[in-house]
Design a protein around this motif. Structure first.
Motif, short mmCIF file in Angstrom:
data_model
loop_
_atom_site.label_atom_id
_atom_site.label_comp_id
_atom_site.label_asym_id
_atom_site.label_seq_id
_atom_site.Cartn_x
_atom_site.Cartn_y
_atom_site.Cartn_z
N GLU A 457 21.53 5.08 11.46
CA GLU A 457 22.27 6.32 11.19
C GLU A 457 21.81 7.44 12.12
N ALA A 458 20.49 7.52 12.36
CA ALA A 458 19.98 8.53 13.28
C ALA A 458 20.49 8.28 14.70
N ALA A 459 20.53 7.02 15.11
CA ALA A 459 21.04 6.68 16.44
C ALA A 459 22.51 7.05 16.57
N ARG A 460 23.27 6.86 15.50
CA ARG A 460 24.69 7.17 15.53
C ARG A 460 24.93 8.67 15.72
N THR A 461 24.10 9.50 15.09
CA THR A 461 24.26 10.95 15.27
C THR A 461 23.94 11.38 16.69
N LEU A 462 23.11 10.58 17.37
CA LEU A 462 22.68 10.93 18.73
C LEU A 462 23.65 10.41 19.78
N ALA A 463 24.28 9.29 19.51
CA ALA A 463 25.09 8.61 20.52
C ALA A 463 26.43 9.32 20.75
N ARG A 464 26.80 9.42 22.02
CA ARG A 464 28.14 9.85 22.38
C ARG A 464 29.01 8.65 22.72
N GLY A 465 28.37 7.49 22.75
CA GLY A 465 29.09 6.24 22.99
C GLY A 465 28.73 5.22 21.93
N ARG A 466 28.27 4.06 22.36
CA ARG A 466 27.97 2.98 21.42
C ARG A 466 26.48 2.95 21.06
N VAL A 467 26.19 2.21 19.99
CA VAL A 467 24.81 1.94 19.58
C VAL A 467 24.56 0.45 19.77
N LEU A 468 23.66 0.11 20.70
CA LEU A 468 23.29 -1.28 20.99
C LEU A 468 21.89 -1.53 20.44
N VAL A 469 21.70 -2.65 19.76
CA VAL A 469 20.43 -2.92 19.09
C VAL A 469 19.86 -4.24 19.56
N VAL A 470 18.64 -4.19 20.09
CA VAL A 470 17.87 -5.39 20.37
C VAL A 470 16.97 -5.59 19.15
N PHE A 471 17.35 -6.54 18.29
CA PHE A 471 16.68 -6.66 16.99
C PHE A 471 15.85 -7.93 16.91
N GLN A 472 14.59 -7.74 16.50
CA GLN A 472 13.68 -8.87 16.29
C GLN A 472 13.31 -8.94 14.82
N PRO A 473 13.86 -9.92 14.08
CA PRO A 473 13.49 -10.05 12.67
C PRO A 473 11.99 -10.29 12.52
N SER A 474 11.41 -9.72 11.50
CA SER A 474 9.95 -9.77 11.34
C SER A 474 9.56 -10.44 10.03
N GLY A 475 8.80 -11.51 10.12
CA GLY A 475 8.28 -12.17 8.94
C GLY A 475 9.25 -13.16 8.34
N HIS A 476 8.82 -14.40 8.16
CA HIS A 476 9.72 -15.44 7.64
C HIS A 476 10.11 -15.16 6.19
N ALA A 477 9.15 -14.75 5.37
CA ALA A 477 9.48 -14.43 3.97
C ALA A 477 10.44 -13.26 3.90
N ARG A 478 10.26 -12.29 4.77
CA ARG A 478 11.13 -11.11 4.78
C ARG A 478 12.56 -11.49 5.18
N VAL A 479 12.68 -12.34 6.18
CA VAL A 479 14.02 -12.74 6.62
C VAL A 479 14.72 -13.56 5.54
N LEU A 480 13.97 -14.45 4.89
CA LEU A 480 14.57 -15.23 3.81
C LEU A 480 15.04 -14.34 2.67
N ALA A 481 14.28 -13.27 2.40
CA ALA A 481 14.62 -12.38 1.28
C ALA A 481 15.69 -11.36 1.64
N PHE A 482 15.63 -10.83 2.85
CA PHE A 482 16.48 -9.69 3.21
C PHE A 482 17.48 -9.98 4.33
N GLY A 483 17.52 -11.21 4.82
CA GLY A 483 18.35 -11.52 5.99
C GLY A 483 19.81 -11.17 5.79
N ARG A 484 20.37 -11.46 4.61
CA ARG A 484 21.78 -11.16 4.36
C ARG A 484 22.04 -9.67 4.46
N ARG A 485 21.18 -8.86 3.83
CA ARG A 485 21.35 -7.40 3.87
C ARG A 485 21.18 -6.87 5.29
#
Length: 579
Positions: A457-485
């Motif tokens: 949301e902060a990036a969106r307020t700053l961008a005059r164009g698109r928001v591109l994300v290089v995302f690295q999921p962290s922690g196997h338990a975390r991804v299993l629990a929160f991956g869908r969200r």
């Protein structure tokens, strides 16, 4: 200026919390994501007061009259405070019952309880942010400090310059001659730990060392699911700017390697309190901050109610007649604060946030470009203006928590706000790396859905164009629990996602996670699975345009991708200029 810390009235407090800890005021709220916190609060209450008709709360003992308990609590010194304030029950015998652990364990259940000799400590996993800071502080105090870490890093180099004897790699021989071995939960299986126990060398958790360091100091412990490092950094900056000269330990760097820890000359200590493995139960602060309480650390907590109980236990350890500073906008923090206040009537509770019932209230929030500002109303009705050089509005909440704590320490609100306005940020917390070819590159430590949403949301307020994300999921338990969200958030709030592999080791006996659960929620043509930093840099360099914002997001080595991205953008600019 003298500021009263007395809340503005019982009616306002009742409106804030509904029917006390049951949070009944939230039942009719249209914000249905509050439901898990409310249910957890109710579960916490049933556990705390043993309301189950068959006596199956957090304690198998039959229920006792509540009024009698409350009278006894007022008449005695709390049993859960540190031994330097009074006697303390063993951590595994507290009334909240045995804690249920899942993966990394609970360091408080079988903790070393003897004297801690810090003359020659050896740190296992010394390259971590909190461990390296503790090692630096002890070295500055004149102790002979050594440490080992699996990988070499700029952090180890900085520690060596500070006088710490560092080893790359783990080996049992490193603990020879050590007065104690300091570990962090993620390094508890290193060979140094086993060797120390065989040799009879005390093995202590880093939180126990922090608690020892807090002896004879006024200790401010900053806890919360999110925002700890930023809040601690702002508070340390405020105190240092106003001449209080605190010792501080932040779980991130302020500028270069090692800048997150400093030995001050006063009796103030400001540090983060880590809830992830419940090690904050070792601490006995004079002032505790709870920034928020959310469903985090699935590797250690079976449900949200378990997280809530952990925070209540932490708050119950505040020193007699201390302060609790809690976020009025977070249901979990409010419920925890109510239970703590009932358990500890000697504490002064300060609430902060946008809620009109907060003691220190955030008003008129406005973000524009690289600036976010708000009016802050103090307990006595006076107002001050607060401005931070960031588009991340959630950092204002962290700043108000720091302001509330500084006011509780007796500092003038206007001076405190003025000092907070000069804070420049914490590394990796929505950090502006650089802008090349009109493309802004930002580094983000977000790995939880709430953190990801806030930074996007902060990036969106700053961008005059698109928001591109290089995302690295962290922690196997975390991804299993929160991956869908996480996948849904990236699909809804980012224009394009470069999804990396899951960062972190697979816990023994536990399932591994991959990015599939996230990918299933991303739209075709709106994501890719790059092969490394060079591949990421080529993709971003080719597709990013002026006004776009690129976030490198996650807790792992994705932070190193920013340099390659900037190089690719610079090369594109040079080609354009030569043409």
């Amino acid at each position: 200026m003298c500021v009263s810390l007395v809340p503005r009235g019982a009616q306002a407090r009742a409106e804030a919390t509904g029917a006390r800890c049951c949070a009944a005021g939230y039942w009719l709220s249209p914000v249905f994501q509050r439901w898990p916190a409310i249910v957890s609060g109710l579960a916490l209450q049933a556990d705390r007061y043993r309301l189950d008709s068959r006596g199956r709360g957090g304690d198998p003992r039959p229920p006792r009259p509540r009024a009698r308990n409350r009278t006894r609590r007022k008449e005695r010194t709390p049993s859960h405070v540190s031994s330097r304030h009074g006697t303390r029950q063993p951590l595994h015998r507290r009334r909240h019952g045995t804690m249920t652990d899942t993966i990394t364990g609970n360091p408080t259940t079988e903790a070393y309880t003897g004297p801690i000799d810090l003359s020659r400590p050896h740190f296992v996993g010394v390259g971590g942010s909190a461990m390296s800071g503790l090692a630096r502080l002890l070295a500055e105090l004149g102790h002979q400090v050594s440490g080992s870490d699996l990988n070499d890093s700029t952090t180890l180099a900085a520690l060596a310059v500070a006088g710490v004897r560092v080893h790359v790699g783990h080996d049992a021989s490193h603990v020879q001659g050590a007065s104690c071995v300091v570990y962090t939960t993620v390094a508890q299986d290193a060979p140094e730990i086993g060797a120390a126990r065989v040799a009879g060398i005390p093995v202590v958790h880093r939180a126990q060392v922090l608690d020892a360091l807090s002896a004879n100091r006024r200790f401010v412990a900053v806890s919360g699911s999110h925002g700890k490092s930023t809040t601690t950094g702002i508070l340390a900056h405020i105190l240092r700017t106003l001449g209080e000269d605190p010792t501080y330990l932040i779980g991130a760097d302020l500028t270069g390697p090692g800048s997150g820890a400093r030995l001050g000359g006063s009796g103030l200590l400001v540090a983060e309190a880590d809830e992830s493995d419940r090690s904050f139960h070792f601490l006995t602060p004079s002032i505790a901050i709870i920034t928020n309480v959310t469903d985090d650390h699935p590797e250690n907590f079976v449900n949200h109610a378990a997280v809530m109980r952990a925070y209540v236990e932490f708050g119950s350890r505040i020193a007699p007649r201390g302060f609790l500073v809690a976020n009025a906008d977070c249901v979990g923090a409010n419920v925890a604060a109510e239970v703590i206040a009932d358990e500890r009537p000697d504490l002064t509770v300060l609430r902060y946030g946008r809620s009109r019932t907060a003691d220190i209230c955030l008003l008129d929030v406005h973000a524009e470009g690289w600036s976010v500002s708000a009016t802050v109303r103090m307990p006595n009705g006076t107002t001050v203006r607060l401005t931070l050089p960031t588009p991340a509005a959630h950092h204002l909440e962290n700043a108000v928590a720091a302001v509330a704590c500084a006011v509780a320490l007796g500092l003038d609100p206007a001076d405190v706000a003025g000092a907070a306005c000069t804070f420049t940020g914490v590394r990796r917390r929505f950090e502006h790396i650089d802008t090349r070819a009109g493309v802004t590159v930002i580094d983000s430590y977000a790995d939880h859905p709430k953190e990801i949403a806030a930074d996007l949301e902060a990036a969106r307020t700053l961008a005059r164009g698109r928001v591109l994300v290089v995302f690295q999921p962290s922690g196997h338990a975390r991804v299993l629990a929160f991956g869908r969200r996480i996948g849904q958030l990236l699909a809804d709030k980012a224009d394009y996602v470069l999804l990396l592999d899951v960062h972190g080791t697979v816990p023994q006996g536990r399932p591994a996670a991959d990015a599939t659960v996230i990918v299933t929620h991303l739209r075709d043509g709106k994501y890719c699975l790059p092969l490394g930093p060079d591949h990421v840099a080529r993709i971003v360099g080719r597709m990013a345009g002026r006004g776009d914002v690129v976030l490198t997001m996650g807790t792992g080595d994705v932070t190193d991708y920013g340099a390659a991205i900037l190089d690719a953008l610079s090369q594109r600019s040079e080609v354009a200029l030569s043409a």
